[in-house]
Scaffold this motif. Structure first.
Motif, mmCIF file in Angstrom:
data_model
loop_
_atom_site.group_PDB
_atom_site.id
_atom_site.type_symbol
_atom_site.label_atom_id
_atom_site.label_comp_id
_atom_site.label_asym_id
_atom_site.label_seq_id
_atom_site.Cartn_x
_atom_site.Cartn_y
_atom_site.Cartn_z
ATOM 1 N N UNK A 170 0.827 -1.205 0.000
ATOM 2 C CA UNK A 170 0.000 0.000 0.000
ATOM 3 C C UNK A 170 0.861 1.255 0.000
ATOM 4 N N UNK A 171 1.894 1.253 0.831
ATOM 5 C CA UNK A 171 2.783 2.414 0.913
ATOM 6 C C UNK A 171 3.460 2.673 -0.420
ATOM 7 N N UNK A 172 3.919 1.610 -1.080
ATOM 8 C CA UNK A 172 4.580 1.761 -2.382
ATOM 9 C C UNK A 172 3.633 2.367 -3.404
ATOM 10 N N UNK A 173 2.389 1.875 -3.437
ATOM 11 C CA UNK A 173 1.420 2.371 -4.408
ATOM 12 C C UNK A 173 1.072 3.838 -4.156
ATOM 13 N N UNK A 174 0.818 4.177 -2.887
ATOM 14 C CA UNK A 174 0.405 5.549 -2.587
ATOM 15 C C UNK A 174 1.570 6.525 -2.737
ATOM 16 N N UNK A 175 2.785 6.089 -2.422
ATOM 17 C CA UNK A 175 3.951 6.955 -2.636
ATOM 18 C C UNK A 175 4.124 7.271 -4.127
ATOM 19 N N UNK A 176 3.877 6.290 -4.984
ATOM 20 C CA UNK A 176 3.944 6.536 -6.422
ATOM 21 C C UNK A 176 2.855 7.522 -6.842
ATOM 22 N N UNK A 177 1.683 7.402 -6.237
ATOM 23 C CA UNK A 177 0.580 8.323 -6.507
ATOM 24 C C UNK A 177 0.994 9.757 -6.159
ATOM 25 N N UNK A 243 -10.286 0.583 0.857
ATOM 26 C CA UNK A 243 -9.388 1.683 0.512
ATOM 27 C C UNK A 243 -8.635 1.360 -0.771
ATOM 28 N N UNK A 244 -8.141 0.108 -0.885
ATOM 29 C CA UNK A 244 -7.383 -0.286 -2.076
ATOM 30 C C UNK A 244 -8.231 -0.169 -3.344
ATOM 31 N N UNK A 245 -9.483 -0.593 -3.249
ATOM 32 C CA UNK A 245 -10.350 -0.512 -4.429
ATOM 33 C C UNK A 245 -10.593 0.938 -4.839
ATOM 34 N N UNK A 246 -10.745 1.811 -3.855
ATOM 35 C CA UNK A 246 -10.913 3.229 -4.172
ATOM 36 C C UNK A 246 -9.647 3.812 -4.786
ATOM 37 N N UNK A 247 -8.486 3.399 -4.251
ATOM 38 C CA UNK A 247 -7.222 3.904 -4.795
ATOM 39 C C UNK A 247 -6.960 3.343 -6.196
ATOM 40 N N UNK A 248 -7.422 2.148 -6.468
ATOM 41 C CA UNK A 248 -7.287 1.610 -7.816
ATOM 42 C C UNK A 248 -8.058 2.482 -8.808
ATOM 43 N N UNK A 249 -9.280 2.871 -8.424
ATOM 44 C CA UNK A 249 -10.069 3.773 -9.270
ATOM 45 C C UNK A 249 -9.403 5.145 -9.365
ATOM 46 N N UNK A 250 -8.850 5.618 -8.239
ATOM 47 C CA UNK A 250 -8.168 6.917 -8.250
ATOM 48 C C UNK A 250 -6.980 6.893 -9.207
ATOM 49 N N UNK A 251 -6.241 5.781 -9.219
ATOM 50 C CA UNK A 251 -5.114 5.653 -10.153
ATOM 51 C C UNK A 251 -5.601 5.771 -11.604
ATOM 52 N N UNK A 334 -13.792 13.283 -10.623
ATOM 53 C CA UNK A 334 -13.878 11.861 -10.259
ATOM 54 C C UNK A 334 -12.676 11.381 -9.453
ATOM 55 N N UNK A 335 -11.510 11.991 -9.693
ATOM 56 C CA UNK A 335 -10.323 11.643 -8.908
ATOM 57 C C UNK A 335 -10.536 11.983 -7.441
ATOM 58 N N UNK A 336 -11.095 13.154 -7.175
ATOM 59 C CA UNK A 336 -11.351 13.565 -5.791
ATOM 60 C C UNK A 336 -12.421 12.689 -5.136
ATOM 61 N N UNK A 337 -13.424 12.303 -5.891
ATOM 62 C CA UNK A 337 -14.457 11.421 -5.340
ATOM 63 C C UNK A 337 -13.833 10.099 -4.899
ATOM 64 N N UNK A 338 -12.946 9.556 -5.730
ATOM 65 C CA UNK A 338 -12.282 8.297 -5.374
ATOM 66 C C UNK A 338 -11.430 8.461 -4.117
ATOM 67 N N UNK A 339 -10.730 9.574 -4.012
ATOM 68 C CA UNK A 339 -9.884 9.795 -2.840
ATOM 69 C C UNK A 339 -10.732 9.988 -1.577
ATOM 70 N N UNK A 340 -11.858 10.651 -1.699
ATOM 71 C CA UNK A 340 -12.761 10.789 -0.555
ATOM 72 C C UNK A 340 -13.294 9.423 -0.125
ATOM 73 N N UNK A 341 -13.630 8.585 -1.092
ATOM 74 C CA UNK A 341 -14.088 7.224 -0.764
ATOM 75 C C UNK A 341 -12.966 6.432 -0.095
#
Length: 357
Positions: A170-177, A243-251, A334-341
């Protein structure tokens, strides 16, 4: 800069430390299987108990019981077929060729991993090339079954901590984000096409760490559901899966933003207002990442995203901008909606915060 040898040594040490739980689990399973076959059943030198148990567990991120069972079954079937072939055909050059062919075919059926085929072939080679043990033709098959059962029991009773690998992924993915957002801030603030191209390239290669996070969580949840020692972590892991599913959509939406920004910035003009919004997104994402260590930062992350979304009206951010400028602002919605989710906010509440257009 560190030398190649220093980097190799550092990576090796980190890999070793991270693998200690897996090493302990494999040793316990292998030796338990060996001890049962030797001391209880009287099998002399039950080598296949160790090889099957160790190969079934392995060092893979995916330690799901189903994968362990599938690996053990594939290897055991390879052993059974080798034993049948030896008893029917004998041992010789062409017989070894036939057994090798069958073993590789079985391995490819059970797993797409190239290394698994080699592992199954090793088991078959042990059956073919080593002298038959006392006790009958299928003693080694029973040893393989014992090794597979020991591996499955170790998955349940001596589990690896499922949260550690998932949190690391999770940390690796979000740091890349965060890194992509940072590059977009630089690009938008200075009209820098090189930075926008770099952000787009990184965003396009982001799926691997995101998939690794999903795989780690899937494995962790599978083990936690059946292990009495890890069941207490189920709510935490299920929350992280949401959280991961929301971050996948955010990506996915961040890639859209990166593509639009890269196209827009070909005119060399800066967009400081949009850069400010991207910078605030980066701040909120950093707080979201920190929530894995300190859950108290999660409300702050949500507040940061709410503060952005409520004023992300294209007419206010880019009042004199082109349709493409305003289109980039709209792509942030839509990016912000995903991050809020991702912070735990329900989807309908997050969508309701978007400015009316």
């Amino acid at each position: 800069m560190r030398s190649g040898a220093a980097t190799w040594a550092s990576d090796g040490w980190r890999r070793l430390v991270e693998s200690i739980p897996a090493i302990i689990q494999i040793v316990v399973a292998a030796m338990a299987a060996y001890a049962f076959a030797d001391f209880v059943l009287g099998h002399r030198t039950p080598l296949l108990t160790i090889t099957v148990a160790a190969a079934s567990l392995g060092f893979k991120r995916d330690a799901r019981p189903l994968r362990v069972v599938r690996t053990a079954i594939g290897m055991t079937i390879g052993i059974v077929l080798s034993e049948i072939a030896v008893n029917l055909l004998g041992v010789g050059f062409w017989q070894v060729a036939v057994i090798t062919l069958v073993s590789l075919a079985v391995a490819r059926f059970f797993s797409a991993e190239p290394g698994f085929a080699a592992t199954v072939l090793v088991q078959a080679a042990i059956v073919v090339l080593l002298p038959s043990p006392a006790g009958g033709p299928f003693v080694r098959t029973l040893d393989g079954v014992i090794g597979g059962v020991a591996a499955l029991l170790a998955t349940v009773l001596v589990p690896r901590d499922p949260r550690r690998e998932a949190a690391r992924a999770a940390t690796t993915s979000i740091e890349s984000f965060e890194e992509v957002l940072g590059m977009l801030v630089v690009a938008l603030r200075g009209g820098d096409i090189a930075s926008s191209a770099q952000a787009l390239d990184l965003a396009r290669t982001s799926q691997a760490p995101t998939d690794a996070w999903a795989d780690s969580l899937g494995s962790a949840l599978s083990v936690a559901r059946i292990s009495p020692f890890l069941r207490r972590y189920l709510p935490e892991l299920q929350a992280q899966q949401a959280l991961q599913r929301s971050m996948d959509l955010a990506w996915r939406n961040l890639r859209v933003v990166a593509r639009r920004a890269d196209y827009l910035l070909r005119d060399g003009r800066s967009r400081p207002a949009i850069a400010d919004a991207a910078a605030q997104l980066q701040t909120g994402t950093a707080l979201l990442r920190e929530s894995f260590v300190d859950i108290s930062t999660l409300p702050a992350a949500r507040a940061a995203f709410v503060a952005i979304v409520r004023r992300l009206d294209p007419d206010e951010v880019m009042p004199h901008g082109t349709a493409r400028d305003q289109g980039l602002v709209l792509a942030l919605h839509p990016l912000l909606v995903d991050l809020l989710c991702a912070t735990g906010m329900p989807l309908d509440e997050a969508q309701a915060l978007l400015p009316a257009l």
